[in-house]
Design a protein around this motif. Structure first.
Motif, PDB file in Angstrom:
ATOM      1  N   ARG A 174      38.933 -78.583 -46.314  1.00  0.00           N
ATOM      2  CA  ARG A 174      38.763 -80.040 -46.166  1.00  0.00           C
ATOM      3  C   ARG A 174      37.284 -80.430 -46.126  1.00  0.00           C
ATOM      4  NH1 ARG A 174      40.116 -81.092 -40.534  1.00  0.00           N
ATOM      5  NH2 ARG A 174      37.950 -80.414 -40.338  1.00  0.00           N
ATOM      6  N   ASP A 175      36.495 -79.582 -45.460  1.00  0.00           N
ATOM      7  CA  ASP A 175      35.074 -79.906 -45.283  1.00  0.00           C
ATOM      8  C   ASP A 175      34.194 -79.405 -46.417  1.00  0.00           C
ATOM      9  OD1 ASP A 175      35.810 -81.143 -42.943  1.00  0.00           O
ATOM     10  OD2 ASP A 175      35.244 -79.465 -41.654  1.00  0.00           O
ATOM     11  N   GLY A 176      34.810 -78.876 -47.490  1.00  0.00           N
ATOM     12  CA  GLY A 176      34.046 -78.551 -48.686  1.00  0.00           C
ATOM     13  C   GLY A 176      33.858 -77.073 -48.975  1.00  0.00           C
ATOM     14  N   ALA A 177      34.417 -76.191 -48.158  1.00  0.00           N
ATOM     15  CA  ALA A 177      34.251 -74.753 -48.401  1.00  0.00           C
ATOM     16  C   ALA A 177      35.043 -74.319 -49.628  1.00  0.00           C
ATOM     17  CB  ALA A 177      34.692 -73.947 -47.186  1.00  0.00           C
ATOM     18  N   ASP A 178      34.474 -73.409 -50.392  1.00  0.00           N
ATOM     19  CA  ASP A 178      35.159 -72.814 -51.543  1.00  0.00           C
ATOM     20  C   ASP A 178      36.123 -71.753 -51.019  1.00  0.00           C
ATOM     21  OD1 ASP A 178      35.950 -71.330 -53.748  1.00  0.00           O
ATOM     22  OD2 ASP A 178      33.957 -71.213 -54.633  1.00  0.00           O
ATOM     23  N   PHE A 179      37.422 -71.921 -51.324  1.00  0.00           N
ATOM     24  CA  PHE A 179      38.410 -70.976 -50.772  1.00  0.00           C
ATOM     25  C   PHE A 179      38.149 -69.552 -51.218  1.00  0.00           C
ATOM     26  CE2 PHE A 179      40.633 -72.386 -54.687  1.00  0.00           C
ATOM     27  CZ  PHE A 179      41.018 -71.168 -55.232  1.00  0.00           C
ATOM     28  N   GLN A 180      37.568 -69.367 -52.397  1.00  0.00           N
ATOM     29  CA  GLN A 180      37.236 -68.011 -52.839  1.00  0.00           C
ATOM     30  C   GLN A 180      36.165 -67.385 -51.953  1.00  0.00           C
ATOM     31  OE1 GLN A 180      37.023 -66.616 -57.037  1.00  0.00           O
ATOM     32  NE2 GLN A 180      36.971 -68.821 -57.479  1.00  0.00           N
ATOM     33  N   LYS A 181      35.183 -68.208 -51.586  1.00  0.00           N
ATOM     34  CA  LYS A 181      34.120 -67.685 -50.715  1.00  0.00           C
ATOM     35  C   LYS A 181      34.699 -67.352 -49.338  1.00  0.00           C
ATOM     36  CE  LYS A 181      29.628 -68.416 -48.641  1.00  0.00           C
ATOM     37  NZ  LYS A 181      28.418 -69.263 -48.489  1.00  0.00           N
ATOM     38  N   VAL A 182      35.569 -68.218 -48.843  1.00  0.00           N
ATOM     39  CA  VAL A 182      36.195 -67.943 -47.547  1.00  0.00           C
ATOM     40  C   VAL A 182      36.940 -66.607 -47.606  1.00  0.00           C
ATOM     41  CG1 VAL A 182      37.878 -68.738 -45.840  1.00  0.00           C
ATOM     42  CG2 VAL A 182      36.388 -70.395 -46.976  1.00  0.00           C
ATOM     43  N   ASP A 183      37.687 -66.387 -48.681  1.00  0.00           N
ATOM     44  CA  ASP A 183      38.400 -65.116 -48.839  1.00  0.00           C
ATOM     45  C   ASP A 183      37.442 -63.935 -48.823  1.00  0.00           C
ATOM     46  OD1 ASP A 183      40.904 -66.179 -48.886  1.00  0.00           O
ATOM     47  OD2 ASP A 183      41.369 -65.670 -50.958  1.00  0.00           O
ATOM     48  N   LYS A 184      36.356 -64.036 -49.578  1.00  0.00           N
ATOM     49  CA  LYS A 184      35.396 -62.930 -49.671  1.00  0.00           C
ATOM     50  C   LYS A 184      34.745 -62.645 -48.328  1.00  0.00           C
ATOM     51  CE  LYS A 184      34.415 -63.587 -54.594  1.00  0.00           C
ATOM     52  NZ  LYS A 184      33.482 -64.165 -55.596  1.00  0.00           N
ATOM     53  N   VAL A 185      34.388 -63.707 -47.608  1.00  0.00           N
ATOM     54  CA  VAL A 185      33.741 -63.530 -46.301  1.00  0.00           C
ATOM     55  C   VAL A 185      34.695 -62.856 -45.314  1.00  0.00           C
ATOM     56  CG1 VAL A 185      32.840 -64.761 -44.275  1.00  0.00           C
ATOM     57  CG2 VAL A 185      32.088 -65.414 -46.570  1.00  0.00           C
ATOM     58  N   MET A 186      35.952 -63.295 -45.281  1.00  0.00           N
ATOM     59  CA  MET A 186      36.905 -62.738 -44.322  1.00  0.00           C
ATOM     60  C   MET A 186      37.324 -61.320 -44.709  1.00  0.00           C
ATOM     61  SD  MET A 186      36.638 -65.031 -42.221  1.00  0.00           S
ATOM     62  CE  MET A 186      37.612 -64.201 -40.969  1.00  0.00           C
ATOM     63  N   GLU A 187      37.340 -61.018 -46.003  1.00  0.00           N
ATOM     64  CA  GLU A 187      37.610 -59.641 -46.429  1.00  0.00           C
ATOM     65  C   GLU A 187      36.436 -58.739 -46.069  1.00  0.00           C
ATOM     66  OE1 GLU A 187      38.587 -60.138 -50.547  1.00  0.00           O
ATOM     67  OE2 GLU A 187      40.473 -61.158 -50.075  1.00  0.00           O
ATOM     68  N   LYS A 188      35.233 -59.260 -46.201  1.00  0.00           N
ATOM     69  CA  LYS A 188      34.050 -58.512 -45.783  1.00  0.00           C
ATOM     70  C   LYS A 188      34.061 -58.303 -44.274  1.00  0.00           C
ATOM     71  CE  LYS A 188      28.988 -58.670 -46.224  1.00  0.00           C
ATOM     72  NZ  LYS A 188      27.836 -59.519 -46.656  1.00  0.00           N
ATOM     73  N   PHE A 189      34.575 -59.288 -43.547  1.00  0.00           N
ATOM     74  CA  PHE A 189      34.715 -59.187 -42.094  1.00  0.00           C
ATOM     75  C   PHE A 189      35.671 -58.057 -41.711  1.00  0.00           C
ATOM     76  CE2 PHE A 189      36.908 -60.502 -38.158  1.00  0.00           C
ATOM     77  CZ  PHE A 189      35.829 -60.732 -37.317  1.00  0.00           C
ATOM     78  N   GLY A 190      36.617 -57.750 -42.625  1.00  0.00           N
ATOM     79  CA  GLY A 190      37.522 -56.630 -42.367  1.00  0.00           C
ATOM     80  C   GLY A 190      38.984 -56.900 -42.617  1.00  0.00           C
TER      81      GLY A 190
END
Length: 715
Positions: A516-532
């Motif tokens: 909603r606030d403008g984040a790219d869902f692909q980037k969110v996926d990559k960040v959370m996958e990098k998180f573990g």
């Protein structure tokens, strides 16, 4: 008797040959705790002084040999300064080296499991004989550490670098034939012949037929590789293992680095290198999390055993509703030895359920894990049915029909009239209240939830859900049945979403807010996958199915409207309204295509971004840390609420439920341990930064109090 303690005895058994026997009093298994190590030191000191002895046989009176170190002592050992931990390891290694240096030949008789420190004990002797069904290995990397009692030193010299890397970094438990093939053991003999075989080896050494001193020098010397060979072996191993383990699990690569560093050293210097490397890994948060995970898992097993005492026998089970889920339950039950009736109202459903079971069994045959005749036995344990003919013999029923309260109510009332009065009814619901489903039952005390996760054969967790009227007998029987199926059951109390889904949907809420606030869902996926996480939230929603997500989200919004109800249209609504259900119809946030092996592969679909435009209200470029905070704070706070509300009994139950149920990164230990590692005060401070996003981000009063008092979830 040469020596007698509470864990170890030493006696002379034949012609000047001694037997050192492990038998830890008061325990079902032998393990290296402080007592055992101290007694081993005392016994070894006495043996060293005995000039009249001609050999030593090391044995165990337990079914296992030695299962390893006492992990319950790790927290105290690992909490001190690094140099103290190094000194502790070197002190323990003095004992193992003293055994290796005894003035007579030594043989270990491995009758059962010898893992970790138990196998390092075996490696300290000159020779090893092993029972056919025994297993050996060094699985310490599963705990974020690596062998610390000389294992990296002796094994790499005994079986070669490649095999040592495979065993240590893979944390494998190795069968006798594998151990013999690589040279980790010297013979395989039946359990009742182990001591005789060990005595025979000692006689051969004393008669000059075998050279145990040459064997010792091999283990105590340098690795026999030239500079180029050594570099190639270790560098290739580091690259391969590093790619497989990933940066979140450093212990396997560190083990290789340690072996590379001490390759050109003799034993005592090499052990110093190992001890320093071990201490470095033992002080990491990864190690603390993985050790905590192991202890939590042990706690769950102990709880399951306690429940089993009050459980009714489940000699015949039944599942209502075939399909993928029902077929999965039937397969798992039959595979693990409990015959099951699989009932459906349609022959097509029965065919689908049997097809699912056959598919899974054929995979086991293809992988060499099952023989064709065994497949037939499993299939014969699944009885397809279109009516209730044999249900009077059923001990437990798993209802697995469509996730609709009216349909489930009708099916449960119907089957209650077809089973014995003492039979246990369970519902495989993921969101619907157990109290609601029990409302129209005549015997609600015999009813509880059994929430299996899809795919049933792969997911280890089963939530056993207690309603207000559920009896202890019903819970105990469901727990025992889940355990018999090879699953890890966690008992939770009834509420919308129970534990796992109740915690998961605030995580999805964080994702919805980011989009909603403008984040790219692909980037969110990559960040959370990098998180573990094994997959990011958009990908996970595609796998779960947008229709399932939409339905479950509505249940959660009704149950917890203050923090789980969303104003306006969300990203999930957009996907659902446009019939983008995810993998099941090959389009969701991503598009899905078959690769060359016939597996679904996600690919970027620009159409998703066009469809999402109306719900995007901002254009902010989010930093990784902010994405992590906005995703993890709601999940962690809801886990805290589940604990405070009594939905789960303990922090261990909560964390293990998330790890086994939704793939919470194991190296982070679970949501509550993750808060502990951040520090409760710092976590509350971080959450307060995002408090304006709503109740999902607002800590509870009790959490604030715990933070103020310096408390933790795990003492």
């Amino acid at each position: 008797m040469i020596y007698e303690g509470k864990a170890i005895t030493v006696k002379e058994i034949e012609g000047g040959i001694a037997q050192l026997n492990f038998d830890l009093q008061g325990e079902s298994v032998n393990k290296f705790n402080r007592l055992t190590l101290e007694e081993l030191r005392n016994a070894t000191n006495i043996l060293t002084s005995r000039t009249d002895l001609k050999g030593l046989v090391v044995t165990s009176s337990k079914d296992s040999f030695i299962v390893g170190a006492d992990i319950t002592e790790f927290k105290d050992l690992f909490s001190g300064p690094e140099d103290e931990l190094v000194a502790n390891n070197l002190g323990a290694n003095e004992i193992f080296s003293a055994i290796e240096d005894l003035p007579f030949p030594t043989v270990t008789a491995i009758n059962g499991i010898a893992l970790g420190g138990g196998f390092e004990m075996c490696l300290a002797t000159d020779y090893r004989v092993m029972a056919p069904k025994a297993k050996v290995g060094l699985p310490e990397t599963k705990l974020g550490i690596f062998p610390g009692f000389g294992g990296t030193v002796r094994l790499s010299r005994l079986v070669g670098v490649d095999n040592a890397v495979e065993w240590i970094c893979g944390a494998t438990e190795n069968r006798a034939d594998v151990a013999l093939k690589v040279g980790a053991v010297d013979a395989i003999v039946e359990p009742d012949k182990l001591v005789d075989a060990a005595l025979s080896i000692i006689h051969q050494v004393n008669n000059g037929k075998l050279d145990n001193l040459a064997r010792r020098e091999e283990k105590k010397g340098k690795i026999k590789l030239n500079v180029m060979e050594s570099m190639m072996a270790f560098e290739i191993s580091k690259a391969f293992v590093g790619a497989k383990a990933g940066k979140n699990y450093p212990a396997p690569v560190e083990a290789i680095k340690v072996m590379q560093k001490h390759a050109g050293m003799t034993r005592d210097k090499a052990i110093e290198v190992e001890a320093k490397g071990f201490a470095k890994m033992a002080k990491t948060e990864v190690s603390a999390s993985l050790i905590g995970l192991f202890l939590n898992d042990q706690e769950l097993k102990h709880k399951a055993k306690r429940w089993a005492k009050d459980a009714a026998d489940v000699k015949l089970a039944a599942v209502l509703g075939a399909g993928i889920m029902g077929g999965g339950v039937a397969y798992q039950s039959a595979l693990k030895g409990t015959p099951i009736i699989m009932k459906d109202i349609n022959p097509e459903g029965i065919a689908l359920g049997l097809k699912e079971a056959k598919k899974l069994l054929l995979k086991r045959i293809d992988k060499g894990r099952m023989k064709p005749d065994q497949m037939a036995d499993v299939l014969n344990s699944i009885t397809p049915a279109l009516n209730y003919g044999d249900f009077k013999n059923v001990d437990l029923v798993v209802e697995a029909v469509v996730e609709n309260p009216k349909v489930k109510d009708a099916v449960l009332r119907e089957v209650e009239g077809q089973v014995r009065e003492d039979a246990i009814l369970t519902s495989n619901t993921s969101t619907i209240s157990i109290d609601l489903l029990a409302k129209n039952l005549k015997r609600p005390e015999n009813f509880c939830g059994m929430h299996f996760f899809n795919p049933v054969h792969m997911m280890p967790l089963v939530e056993v859900i207690r309603g207000k009227k559920t009896s202890d007998r019903a819970i105990a029987t469901a727990v025992a049945y889940a355990t018999a199926m090879g699953k890890t059951p966690i008992v939770v109390n009834d509420c919308p979403g129970f534990l796992v889904n109740r915690v998961l949907f605030p995580y999805f809420g964080g994702f919805i807010g980011l989009v909603r606030d403008g984040a790219d869902f692909q980037k969110v996926d990559k960040v959370m996958e990098k998180f573990g996480w094994p997959m990011g939230p958009a990908y996970l929603l595609d796998v779960v199915g947008m229709d399932t997500g939409k339905h479950a989200g509505a249940v959660m919004a009704e149950g917890f409207p203050d923090r789980m109800k969303h104003e306006g249209t969300t990203a999930i609504d957009v996907m659902f309204d446009n019939k983008r259900y995810g993998q099941k119809n090959e389009k969701g946030f991503y598009r899905y295509e078959l690769d060359r092996k016939g597996k679904q592969q996600k690919v970027v679909d620009e159409e998703s971004y066009k469809l999402l435009k109306p719900v995007v209200q901002g254009d902010k470029e989010f930093e990784d840390d902010e994405i992590i905070a906005r995703m993890m704070i709601p999940l962690c706070l809801e886990t805290v609420r589940c604990l405070e509300d009594g939905i789960v009994e303990s922090p261990a139950d909560a964390d293990m439920g998330l790890i086994y149920g939704i793939g919470f990164p194991p190296f982070r230990g679970g949501a509550l341990r993750y808060i502990d590692q951040i520090g409760l005060d710092k976590f509350v401070e971080l959450a307060d930064k995002y408090a304006d996003l709503g109740p999902l981000y607002q800590p509870t009063d009790k959490l604030r109090e715990m933070a103020k008092n310096g408390q933790t979830f795990f003492a």
